[in-house]
Write an enzyme that holds these catalytic residues in place. Structure first.
Site, PDB file in Angstrom:
ATOM      1  N   GLU A  55       3.621   5.324  -3.401  1.00  0.00           N
ATOM      2  CA  GLU A  55       3.788   6.658  -2.868  1.00  0.00           C
ATOM      3  C   GLU A  55       5.226   6.925  -2.418  1.00  0.00           C
ATOM      4  OE1 GLU A  55       1.375   7.598   0.430  1.00  0.00           O
ATOM      5  OE2 GLU A  55       1.901   9.710   0.282  1.00  0.00           O
ATOM      6  N   ASP A  56       5.835   5.953  -1.778  1.00  0.00           N
ATOM      7  CA  ASP A  56       7.113   6.215  -1.115  1.00  0.00           C
ATOM      8  C   ASP A  56       8.350   5.672  -1.814  1.00  0.00           C
ATOM      9  OD1 ASP A  56       5.599   7.397   0.809  1.00  0.00           O
ATOM     10  OD2 ASP A  56       5.631   5.691   2.185  1.00  0.00           O
ATOM     11  N   HIS A 113       0.798  -1.230   0.000  1.00  0.00           N
ATOM     12  CA  HIS A 113       0.000   0.000   0.000  1.00  0.00           C
ATOM     13  C   HIS A 113       0.831   1.281   0.000  1.00  0.00           C
ATOM     14  CE1 HIS A 113       0.454   0.063   4.453  1.00  0.00           C
ATOM     15  NE2 HIS A 113       0.235   1.353   4.329  1.00  0.00           N
TER      16      HIS A 113
HETATM   17 MN    MN Z   1       0.707   3.103   5.614  1.00  0.00          MN
END
Ligand code: MN
Length: 735
Positions: A93-94, A89
């Site tokens: 994003e990271d 998840h």
């Molecule tokens: Mn998280």
């Protein structure tokens, strides 16, 4: 803060594998052929891409996605796709991994869910945007896949469980959002266990003192309670088995948050909260015997203990909208104490604890589709482009928090409405046209007005008239989001028609006065009549509220003020105030010191005093208000207007006093009031503003408003008041 870390990489590797294996064990029940390989692949990808990252606590980052996946599998009961998504998840994003990478490796569905999760955290973790709007976006993803929401809840739960290393202001923001948005959402999705834990964890950060106080009290009486439960349960257990039922009977403690709520709602001290636990009877029943077995158990319990007739709740015959099924009763225990007993089957229990996913699992065998209906409602609300995000959230929360009532149509069909719904709500629920032309209703064959508040079980017949149209004040009559939005759009349409008519009339009037009809003049006219828009101007003309003589008046005033431009009120800007604070050494507002430079006041809703944990909130027109972090309004403010919040702290060296309230209860005794006031004014030299005392059959109950310096001062005073003979309890209360 700098922490030195000594890391044993080999030991860490072992620990990561250990946690991964625990995840596999947790997901075992749902695994099918090939699933294990998928999960392994996702785990490897997550491990590799997060490999150099650490959490605030110093732990390897991968612990977090593993934990989120474990919550999804174990506590929500989700399957392989969700476990894969939970493991991945945070990677898009990271890390360098892209959505295309995910799609190539795991397929479209997984990529889509992770896209939803990435978008949510993108909008949620910035300070600048309005939270409600973001929440709406989050719910929009419901339309795609509910699993996005469920994994987000698992993510939030793990973040809340591991928040100790976060800076205080972040803890406050995250905890506020959780109590304001996520806990109600978990509730509505039927995830009771997660909802309670989110509430407790929020309270731990928002109101740490009360949290610790109740936790300590609960712990003190633990052994005594366990003994009571054992004695209470024994005879039930015995007879249940004698009668051939297979059941698990046990006591379950209530959450700290729900105990605190009860104390506040009933204004009682901890000692007077009687239901610190509930008894559960979980039956192992064949599907066709479920209902009969529940009532059999009910009969056994109420043969042993006398039931309170007002406290029977039958959600077996009519399940709640979120799918909850259970039979609740409150009975008188052996020591003259009311005890709540919850009776349900294993299937019902699984739905109660795991909500949506369990619901899904049993769907084929159940004819109830409350959750599907709810998701349908959310979609309806979201698809209305007119809805303002905050209005939407209010309507939504209204629908979330209220309990449901069940109303019958004349033909006996069941319609579910929120508590407080009126006859008019019911009409709109039936059909938009029925709502729009509603003039009254017959409730249980009796004529009632449209504003009539419906009661559970009412049978309602709507009376319509073709001459009827929706009215502005109907908005105060209805509570459902559906009725509100239908009335609003119909009023808008109506107004548009009137305005069109008014525009023609105005054109004619201006012509007769030899004024040119153009945008500039129309705007000047609106301004002169203090109307918010030109549409309002047209409407006023059409309704005859603005006549020729009024326009003439405008003409003469226009000549007078020819060269003067209108004055506008000075607006307080959030950034302006913030830069004023930052002009000092730090971005923390020092209460007592910055007073000359910055305009602030102490909020009347929670009356903060020095020593309280506080924050500043930049209001629209009244400067900064200081609130306690446990103020009833705090969560709402922080969750919706994060960018208006400023850190604030008390300046130690000050001699000011602050108003606060004390509630003193005790046994009335000669001289009790004298002794109390002596401690307050003579021993402590504290000024009292008011004192109200109620004595009833020997019980003394007083409220005193006093001026104190800080929390330490207050605590000392409370300690000494408790020493006064006859006093049994002293608690602080807000205004
Ligand atoms: Mn998280």
């Amino acid at each position: 803060m700098k922490t030195e870390l000594v890391i044993d990489l080999e030991a860490e590797k072992q620990e990561i594998l250990k946690r991964y294996r625990a995840l596999l064990r947790a997901s075992k029940s749902t695994l099918q052929k090939g699933d294990k390989k998928e999960i392994r692949k996702a785990f490897d990808m997550a491990l590799e891409s997060h490999k150099d990252m650490r959490r605030k606590s110093g732990e390897p980052y991968i612990y977090h996605p593993i934990a989120v996946a474990q919550i999804a599998a174990e506590e929500i009961g989700l399957g392989t796709t969700s476990i894969v998504c939970a493991l991945l998840h945070d990677v898009v994003e990271d890390t360098d991994i892209t959505l295309e990478d995910i799609e190539r490796e795991f397929g479209k569905k997984t990529a889509k869910i992770i896209d939803g999760l990435t978008k949510i955290s993108g909008v949620f973790d910035t300070n600048s945007s309005l939270q409600a709007e973001n929440f709406r976006k989050m719910l929009l993803t419901l339309a795609d896949d509910v699993r996005v929401i469920l994994i987000k809840l698992a993510d939030r739960l793990h973040n809340m469980r591991t928040m100790d290393f976060m800076p205080r202001h972040k803890q406050l923001k995250i905890a506020s959002e959780t109590i304001y948005l996520y806990a109600p959402l978990a509730h509505r999705l039927g995830l009771y266990a997660i909802k309670s834990e989110l509430e407790d964890l929020s309270m731990k950060y928002l109101d740490p003192d009360t949290y610790k106080f109740i936790a300590k009290k609960l712990n003190e009486k633990k052994a005594e309670r366990a003994l009571f439960i054992k004695k209470f349960v024994e005879p039930i257990d015995e007879i249940v088995h004698e009668q051939g039922l297979v059941a698990d009977v046990y006591g379950r403690p209530k959450s700290i948050h729900s105990i605190w709520n009860k104390m506040k709602k009933k204004n009682i001290p901890f000692e007077e909260v009687y239901d610190l636990f509930a008894i559960r009877i979980i039956l192992d029943s064949a599907p066709e015997n479920e209902k009969a077995d529940c009532w059999k158990a009910y009969s056994i319990v109420t043969d042993l203990y006398r039931p309170n007739p007002d406290r029977l709740r039958d959600w077996v015959s009519s399940p709640k909208g979120n799918g909850y099924e259970s039979l609740h009763t409150t009975v008188m225990g052996p020591r003259g104490q009311w005890v709540e007993v919850q009776i349900r089957t294993q299937r019902m229990n699984e739905i109660a604890e795991k909500g949506f996913a369990a619901h899904w699992k049993y769907k084929e065998s159940s004819n109830d589709n409350g959750l599907d209906q709810w998701i349908q409602k959310v979609r309806e609300m979201l698809s209305n482009p007119e809805a303002n995000a905050l209005d939407f959230l209010d309507d939504f929360k209204m629908n979330l928090f209220s309990d449901e009532i069940f109303i019958f149509t004349p033909k006996g069909a069941l319609i579910q409405l929120p508590l407080g719904a009126t006859a008019l709500d019911f009409a709109f629920e039936i059909h938009t046209d029925v709502g729009a032309t509603c003039i009254g209703a017959k409730v249980n064959h009796k004529l009632v007005p449209i504003s009539y508040k419906l009661q559970n079980g009412d049978q309602v017949e709507i009376i319509t008239s073709s001459k009827q149209t929706p009215k502005e004040d109907w908005l105060n009559v209805v509570v459902t989001a559906k009725a509100k939005s239908k009335i609003k759009s119909s009023l808008k349409e109506e107004k548009r028609k009137i305005a069109e008519n008014g525009k023609e009339i105005l054109e004619r009037k201006l012509k007769s006065l030899k004024i040119t009809y153009n945008t500039d003049n129309i705007q000047k006219l609106s301004y002169f009549f203090k109307l918010p828009s030109t549409q309002e101007l047209f409407v006023n003309v059409a309704l005859g509220k603005i006549e020729l003589k009024d326009i003439k008046e405008y003409l003469s005033s226009e000549k007078e003020v020819e060269n003067r431009s209108p004055e506008r009120p000075e607006n307080l800007s959030v950034d302006g105030i913030k830069s004023k604070i930052k002009g000092g050494e730090s971005d923390i507002l020092l209460i007592g010191e910055d007073m000359q430079r910055i305009d602030y006041t102490l909020a009347a809703c929670c009356n903060p005093i020095p020593g309280d944990d506080v924050f500043g909130f930049i209001t629209v027109s009244e400067g900064i208000k200081i609130h306690r972090t446990n103020c009833p309004n705090a969560a709402q403010l922080m969750a919706n207007y994060g960018y208006r919040v400023v850190k604030a702290k008390w300046n130690k060296q000050q001699e000011l006093t602050f108003l606060t309230g004390l509630r003193i209860v005790g046994i009335d005794d000669v001289g009790l009031i004298n002794n109390i006031t002596r401690v307050i004014s003579t021993d402590f030299k504290v000024n009292m503003r008011s004192i109200t005392v109620d004595t009833n059959e020997g019980i003394f109950d007083g409220s005193i408003m006093i001026f104190v310096n800080d929390t330490e001062h207050l605590e000392n005073l409370i300690k000494n008041l408790l020493k006064v003979r006859g006093v049994t309890g002293v608690t602080r209360f807000d205004a």
